[in-house]
Enzyme design. Sequence first.
Site, mmCIF file in Angstrom:
data_model
loop_
_atom_site.group_PDB
_atom_site.id
_atom_site.type_symbol
_atom_site.label_atom_id
_atom_site.label_comp_id
_atom_site.label_asym_id
_atom_site.label_seq_id
_atom_site.Cartn_x
_atom_site.Cartn_y
_atom_site.Cartn_z
ATOM 1 N N ASN A 116 0.832 -1.305 -0.115
ATOM 2 C CA ASN A 116 0.097 -0.016 0.042
ATOM 3 C C ASN A 116 0.796 1.234 -0.271
ATOM 4 O OD1 ASN A 116 -1.955 -1.803 0.120
ATOM 5 N ND2 ASN A 116 -2.637 -1.478 2.063
ATOM 6 N N ASP A 118 -0.469 4.363 1.058
ATOM 7 C CA ASP A 118 -1.173 5.156 1.710
ATOM 8 C C ASP A 118 -0.794 5.651 3.275
ATOM 9 O OD1 ASP A 118 -2.030 2.991 3.620
ATOM 10 O OD2 ASP A 118 -3.535 2.724 2.366
ATOM 11 N N HIS A 133 5.781 -0.486 -2.802
ATOM 12 C CA HIS A 133 5.361 0.148 -3.952
ATOM 13 C C HIS A 133 5.374 1.604 -3.711
ATOM 14 C CE1 HIS A 133 3.035 -3.686 -5.418
ATOM 15 N NE2 HIS A 133 4.400 -3.745 -5.562
ATOM 16 N N CYS A 141 10.955 13.750 -9.129
ATOM 17 C CA CYS A 141 11.220 14.145 -10.405
ATOM 18 C C CYS A 141 10.780 12.859 -11.557
ATOM 19 C CB CYS A 141 12.658 14.693 -10.563
ATOM 20 S SG CYS A 141 13.116 15.029 -12.161
ATOM 21 N N CYS A 163 9.628 20.027 -11.706
ATOM 22 C CA CYS A 163 10.716 19.641 -10.941
ATOM 23 C C CYS A 163 11.610 21.122 -10.537
ATOM 24 C CB CYS A 163 11.780 18.603 -11.434
ATOM 25 S SG CYS A 163 13.226 18.563 -10.446
ATOM 26 N N CYS A 166 15.248 20.527 -12.405
ATOM 27 C CA CYS A 166 15.581 20.290 -14.146
ATOM 28 C C CYS A 166 14.230 20.590 -14.811
ATOM 29 C CB CYS A 166 16.035 18.880 -14.043
ATOM 30 S SG CYS A 166 14.532 17.607 -14.190
ATOM 31 N N THR A 204 -4.789 -8.990 -0.030
ATOM 32 C CA THR A 204 -3.913 -8.579 -1.457
ATOM 33 C C THR A 204 -4.632 -9.863 -2.583
ATOM 34 O OG1 THR A 204 -2.113 -8.639 -2.677
ATOM 35 C CG2 THR A 204 -2.165 -9.865 -0.655
ATOM 36 N N ALA A 247 -10.561 -7.632 6.782
ATOM 37 C CA ALA A 247 -9.082 -7.545 7.950
ATOM 38 C C ALA A 247 -9.701 -6.885 9.009
ATOM 39 C CB ALA A 247 -8.202 -7.035 7.019
HETATM 40 C C1 BJW Z 1 -10.361 -7.259 1.272
HETATM 41 C C2 BJW Z 1 -11.069 -6.267 1.803
HETATM 42 C C3 BJW Z 1 -11.049 -6.418 3.225
HETATM 43 C C4 BJW Z 1 -10.992 -5.989 -0.103
HETATM 44 N N1 BJW Z 1 -10.440 -7.167 3.950
HETATM 45 N N2 BJW Z 1 -9.736 -8.220 2.191
HETATM 46 C C5 BJW Z 1 5.119 -12.377 -13.266
HETATM 47 C C6 BJW Z 1 4.155 -12.758 -13.949
HETATM 48 C C7 BJW Z 1 3.266 -12.143 -14.658
HETATM 49 C C8 BJW Z 1 3.451 -10.544 -14.561
HETATM 50 C C9 BJW Z 1 4.552 -9.963 -14.229
HETATM 51 C C10 BJW Z 1 5.440 -10.921 -13.301
HETATM 52 N N3 BJW Z 1 6.456 -10.152 -12.927
HETATM 53 C C11 BJW Z 1 6.077 -8.940 -13.282
HETATM 54 C C12 BJW Z 1 5.082 -8.904 -13.705
HETATM 55 C C13 BJW Z 1 4.436 -7.926 -14.548
HETATM 56 C C14 BJW Z 1 3.465 -6.799 -13.367
HETATM 57 C C15 BJW Z 1 2.825 -7.571 -12.813
HETATM 58 O O1 BJW Z 1 2.636 -8.106 -11.789
HETATM 59 N N4 BJW Z 1 1.487 -7.779 -13.497
HETATM 60 C C16 BJW Z 1 0.265 -8.335 -13.205
HETATM 61 C C17 BJW Z 1 -0.938 -7.551 -13.140
HETATM 62 C C18 BJW Z 1 -0.087 -9.697 -14.187
HETATM 63 N N5 BJW Z 1 4.639 -6.279 -12.528
HETATM 64 C C19 BJW Z 1 5.377 -5.242 -12.534
HETATM 65 O O2 BJW Z 1 5.247 -4.600 -13.478
HETATM 66 C C20 BJW Z 1 6.222 -4.945 -11.357
HETATM 67 N N6 BJW Z 1 7.541 -4.475 -12.039
HETATM 68 C C21 BJW Z 1 8.276 -5.263 -12.199
HETATM 69 O O3 BJW Z 1 8.181 -6.477 -12.297
HETATM 70 O O4 BJW Z 1 9.619 -4.884 -12.811
HETATM 71 C C22 BJW Z 1 10.476 -5.727 -13.426
HETATM 72 C C23 BJW Z 1 11.787 -4.795 -13.748
HETATM 73 C C24 BJW Z 1 12.824 -5.277 -13.007
HETATM 74 C C25 BJW Z 1 14.279 -4.241 -13.188
HETATM 75 C C26 BJW Z 1 14.121 -3.143 -13.813
HETATM 76 C C27 BJW Z 1 12.593 -2.822 -14.384
HETATM 77 C C28 BJW Z 1 11.593 -3.734 -14.269
HETATM 78 C C29 BJW Z 1 5.732 -3.536 -10.595
HETATM 79 C C30 BJW Z 1 4.267 -3.782 -9.738
HETATM 80 C C31 BJW Z 1 4.223 -2.347 -9.147
HETATM 81 C C32 BJW Z 1 2.721 -2.496 -8.796
HETATM 82 N N7 BJW Z 1 2.282 -1.119 -8.743
HETATM 83 C C33 BJW Z 1 0.799 -0.801 -8.281
HETATM 84 C C34 BJW Z 1 0.491 0.684 -8.345
HETATM 85 C C35 BJW Z 1 1.252 1.339 -7.223
HETATM 86 C C36 BJW Z 1 0.653 2.890 -7.207
HETATM 87 C C37 BJW Z 1 -0.862 3.113 -6.861
HETATM 88 O O5 BJW Z 1 -1.487 2.579 -6.168
HETATM 89 O O6 BJW Z 1 -1.195 3.616 -7.844
HETATM 90 O O7 BJW Z 1 0.735 -1.411 -6.894
HETATM 91 S S1 BJW Z 1 -0.395 -1.833 -9.147
HETATM 92 C C38 BJW Z 1 -1.527 -2.088 -7.729
HETATM 93 O O8 BJW Z 1 -1.464 -3.452 -7.569
HETATM 94 C C39 BJW Z 1 -0.609 -1.360 -6.653
HETATM 95 C C40 BJW Z 1 -1.056 -2.457 -5.520
HETATM 96 O O9 BJW Z 1 -0.072 -2.174 -4.430
HETATM 97 C C41 BJW Z 1 -0.897 -3.743 -6.253
HETATM 98 C C42 BJW Z 1 -1.461 -4.836 -5.622
HETATM 99 O O10 BJW Z 1 -2.807 -4.758 -5.314
HETATM 100 P P1 BJW Z 1 -3.653 -5.571 -4.429
HETATM 101 O O11 BJW Z 1 -3.143 -4.940 -3.075
HETATM 102 O O12 BJW Z 1 -3.645 -6.705 -4.668
HETATM 103 O O13 BJW Z 1 -5.239 -4.564 -4.635
HETATM 104 P P2 BJW Z 1 -6.402 -5.038 -5.487
HETATM 105 O O14 BJW Z 1 -7.338 -3.856 -5.465
HETATM 106 O O15 BJW Z 1 -5.931 -5.806 -6.751
HETATM 107 O O16 BJW Z 1 -6.924 -6.316 -4.612
HETATM 108 C C43 BJW Z 1 -7.563 -5.990 -3.217
HETATM 109 C C44 BJW Z 1 -7.826 -7.370 -2.478
HETATM 110 O O17 BJW Z 1 -8.360 -7.114 -1.166
HETATM 111 C C45 BJW Z 1 -8.818 -8.268 -3.210
HETATM 112 O O18 BJW Z 1 -8.336 -9.620 -3.267
HETATM 113 C C46 BJW Z 1 -9.939 -8.129 -2.149
HETATM 114 O O19 BJW Z 1 -10.796 -9.237 -2.304
HETATM 115 C C47 BJW Z 1 -9.422 -7.863 -0.987
HETATM 116 N N8 BJW Z 1 -10.261 -7.078 0.034
HETATM 117 N N9 BJW Z 1 -11.666 -5.694 0.750
HETATM 118 C C48 BJW Z 1 -9.777 -8.095 3.481
HETATM 119 N N10 BJW Z 1 -11.967 -5.703 3.924
HETATM 120 ZN ZN ZN Z 2 14.246 17.023 -12.135
#
Ligand code: BJW
Ligand code: ZN
Length: 260
Positions: A116, A118, A133, A141, A163, A166, A204, A247
């Site tokens: 998260n 937040d 994240h 920047c 920025c 820059c 998650t 949760a």
């Molecule tokens: C409750 C509830 C309650 C609701 N109680 N539960 C391997 C396989 C396939 C793809 C990939 C892979 N490796 C990498 C990838 C690509 C990609 C990826 O994973 N894609 C998938 C979609 C398939 N990953 C990336 O691109 C990552 N980077 C990377 O791998 O870079 C490689 C690299 C290496 C070296 C140099 C350069 C590159 C980066 C991932 C970054 C994710 N960022 C985000 C945005 C952050 C900013 C923002 O918030 O805007 O992070 S995406 C988004 O997803 C955010 C979250 O942290 C993250 C996870 O989301 P989460 O927490 O699962 O939320 P939800 O909404 O999806 O689910 C909520 C859950 O809660 C649900 O299950 C509900 O049921 C539950 N729930 N109420 C308990 N009360």
């Molecule tokens: Zn800058």
Amino acid sequence: MQIPEKLIATITGSRRILVVTGAGMSAESGVPTFRDAQTGMWEKYDPAELATPEAFRKNPTLVWQWYQWRRHKVAEALPNPGHRALADWERASDKPGLHSVADTQQDAWFQLVTQNVDGLHQQAGSRNVIELHGNLLEARCFSDCHEATAIAASGGDEPPPRCPHCDDWMRPNVVWFGEALPQAALEIASHAAAHCDVFLSIGTSSLVYPAAALAETALRHGAAVIEVNTRETPLSEHATWSLRGPAGEALPTLVAALTR
Ligand code: BJW
Ligand code: ZN
């Protein structure tokens, strides 16, 4: 919610505890989860298509406004009983957190890792939080020429600020799809997953990598894996225990049982 006695006994007998949280953790604080609850003007946008460097390059104002809208939601939010239960647990466990990969070899530790952005765990009093994240309340920047700085949830329709060093756009200090996670944070989390006795996955989707791989690592290394989620996820069938429920209800019950 009923927590199995065996689960309580397993945690009580464990010395290395890793907790990984996702957006569902903050749902009961009124912060929309990543994939659900896009409301108002944001309903027509796919969040996965806004959270990319390409989207920002194409339309920095649109992406910035989405983050401003989310910053407002976070600014209005307070930690919920689930956040507070984790902070209480860390304090009551009396175990240190992890500050380096080497620390994962120590006999006992308690570590919270969050996807998260937040800051609600810190607000609830969790002392040692690893943010995988980034943080929504900071900006940096787009050309990465300088350190991140805190940013207020202000304005509505403005483009991102420039920025001061820059003149490129400022962007939210978060990790977008296709970008690398902060290296030290990911290394500690990955080693912790390989060395923990108990792994809790809370709120998650277990869809986004590399964060989703942490539970897989823990399972491969023989840890007990406990999931707390309102819905089934790809992890559910592999978890040692999968607790179905919010949760904000499950964690206070669990932590009360652990600290009684
Ligand atoms: C409750 C509830 C309650 C609701 N109680 N539960 C391997 C396989 C396939 C793809 C990939 C892979 N490796 C990498 C990838 C690509 C990609 C990826 O994973 N894609 C998938 C979609 C398939 N990953 C990336 O691109 C990552 N980077 C990377 O791998 O870079 C490689 C690299 C290496 C070296 C140099 C350069 C590159 C980066 C991932 C970054 C994710 N960022 C985000 C945005 C952050 C900013 C923002 O918030 O805007 O992070 S995406 C988004 O997803 C955010 C979250 O942290 C993250 C996870 O989301 P989460 O927490 O699962 O939320 P939800 O909404 O999806 O689910 C909520 C859950 O809660 C649900 O299950 C509900 O049921 C539950 N729930 N109420 C308990 N009360
Ligand atoms: Zn800058």
